[in-house]
Write a protein that holds these residues in place. Structure first.
Motif, PDB file in Angstrom:
ATOM      1  N   ASN A 242      -9.702 -19.770  -4.567  1.00  0.00           N
ATOM      2  CA  ASN A 242      -9.853 -19.119  -5.874  1.00  0.00           C
ATOM      3  C   ASN A 242     -10.748 -19.945  -6.799  1.00  0.00           C
ATOM      4  OD1 ASN A 242      -7.709 -16.777  -5.908  1.00  0.00           O
ATOM      5  ND2 ASN A 242      -6.704 -18.510  -4.942  1.00  0.00           N
TER       6      ASN A 242
ATOM      7  N   ARG B  48      -5.155 -22.272  -3.322  1.00  0.00           N
ATOM      8  CA  ARG B  48      -4.137 -21.729  -4.237  1.00  0.00           C
ATOM      9  C   ARG B  48      -2.877 -22.595  -4.251  1.00  0.00           C
ATOM     10  NH1 ARG B  48      -2.264 -16.301  -0.902  1.00  0.00           N
ATOM     11  NH2 ARG B  48      -1.012 -17.351   0.673  1.00  0.00           N
TER      12      ARG B  48
ATOM     13  N   ASN C 133      -2.913 -13.358  -8.485  1.00  0.00           N
ATOM     14  CA  ASN C 133      -3.500 -12.249  -7.719  1.00  0.00           C
ATOM     15  C   ASN C 133      -2.482 -11.143  -7.449  1.00  0.00           C
ATOM     16  OD1 ASN C 133      -6.225 -13.085  -7.414  1.00  0.00           O
ATOM     17  ND2 ASN C 133      -5.575 -14.609  -5.939  1.00  0.00           N
TER      18      ASN C 133
END
Length: 367
Positions: free
Chosen positions: A142, A165, A171
């Motif tokens: 990310n 992450r 998300n």
């Protein structure tokens, strides 16, 4: 009868070779008077660690135990490492924990724990699917990891940083905004922290989210998951509940919970510690909880904050205090309108530790 497995024990007495195969209880016997001139050649095949195909007949020895008299033996995969057996014990005990193949070969308890680990993960999937949750997947790399003060791992791509992450939370919330009502994800997360007997920097979690429910429903749902997992192994578990502020009043420190040998929901954490959670009726606190089992944090969840302006304000405070980037894309999603919802993250490794009262190295295969 035909058997295929790995040889784990061997003992030769006179003209008879006794050996055992992995996962098979019966003792196998090779007799010199049966194989005659081929006895020595077949004896060499009985090497600890070899995977063999054995053909033989079942009989009972003089102690009325069922044994297999070997008629034919074929090596399917040869082990070229010299491995000890129960009659030639390992001198360096640490080697068992350093190498996974050693661990699984010699430590039956560890093998069974790892097997039960995957049974638990499979049970969680069935539990969630039965209740009409959809299993989804979200990115591991990310541009930003907002919402937490944890140090991240990152990789560089064309001079830009991509972060591994620490949680799929943001998300998954984007998916709620996109119209998914009941979702969950089981996957790997990463936190750049020191390893210990309770924590690894790579770990497995399950996170779930549902619309139109709050933290109270969430706690009951989590309780049901935990009780049913303990039931799988004929174990019982009982829950207590205490507010964060009451712990501070009584003990002046939340860390006291880490010393308690019980199962406790700690509720209503301060806003600064839960920047993504909805504020509770008591100002400065949130509709949030953490679940501890025997002093280990197993899960945390809350009623989700779904007000754009308030979320932006908290992100800016976080940026000021911890130099965290504001996730502008998530805020853009929130402008579209986020439904009232609740979510929870469960540490799978720690949950399995609590079920079997083990350290983290005992419940994962690869260190």
């Amino acid at each position: 009868m035909i058997f295929v497995s790995r040889i784990k024990e061997k003992r030769v007495i006179g003209g008879i070779c006794f050996f055992k195969l992995k996962k098979i209880k019966n003792q196998f016997i090779i007799k010199k008077n049966i194989f005659k001139e081929k006895y020595k050649k077949n004896l060499k095949k009985i090497f600890i660690g070899n995977i063999c195909k054995i053909e033989g007949i079942l009989f009972k020895n003089n102690k009325n135990a069922k044994c297999i008299l070997v008629k034919k033996i074929k090596i399917l995969s040869k082990n070229i490492l010299k491995l000890p057996d129960k009659y030639n014990k390992i001198k360096d005990k640490k080697i068992i924990y350093k190498k996974s193949y050693f661990t699984m070969f010699y430590n039956k308890k560890k093998y069974n724990i790892i097997k039960k680990r995957f049974l638990i993960i499979n049970f969680i999937r069935k539990f969630m699917n039965k209740r009409n949750f959809i299993e989804v997947e979200t990115p591991i790399l990310n541009k930003n990891n907002c919402g937490s003060d944890v140090k991240e791992f990152f990789v560089k791509k064309k001079k830009k940083k991509l972060f591994l992450r620490i949680s799929p939370e943001i998300n998954l919330k984007k998916m709620l905004i996109c119209g998914f009502d009941k979702i969950y994800e089981i996957g790997k997360n990463f936190r750049n922290e020191n390893n210990s007997n309770k924590h690894k920097d790579e770990f497995t979690m399950m996170e779930f989210y549902i619309n139109n429910k709050n933290y109270k429903w969430n706690m009951l749902f989590l309780r049901e998951i935990i009780i049913n997992i303990f039931k799988l192994f004929k174990k019982k578990i009982f829950f207590k509940k205490i507010k964060y502020s009451d712990i501070i009043k009584k003990y002046n420190n939340i860390d006291i919970i880490k010393k308690k040998k019980s199962t406790i929901f700690v509720t209503h954490f301060p806003i600064l510690e839960t920047p993504l959670a909805k504020e509770s009726k008591k100002k400065g606190y949130t509709e949030s909880f953490e679940l501890y089992i025997n002093g280990i944090e197993i899960a945390n969840g809350y009623t989700e904050l779904n007000k754009y302006k308030e979320q932006k304000k908290r992100f800016l405070i976080q940026k000021k205090n911890n130099n965290k980037k504001v996730d502008k894309l998530f805020l853009e999603y929130m402008k579209f309108g986020m439904p009232p919802s609740t979510g929870c993250g469960i540490g799978i490794d720690r949950l399995i530790m609590s079920v079997f009262d083990k350290k983290i190295n005992d419940v994962i295969l690869f260190k």
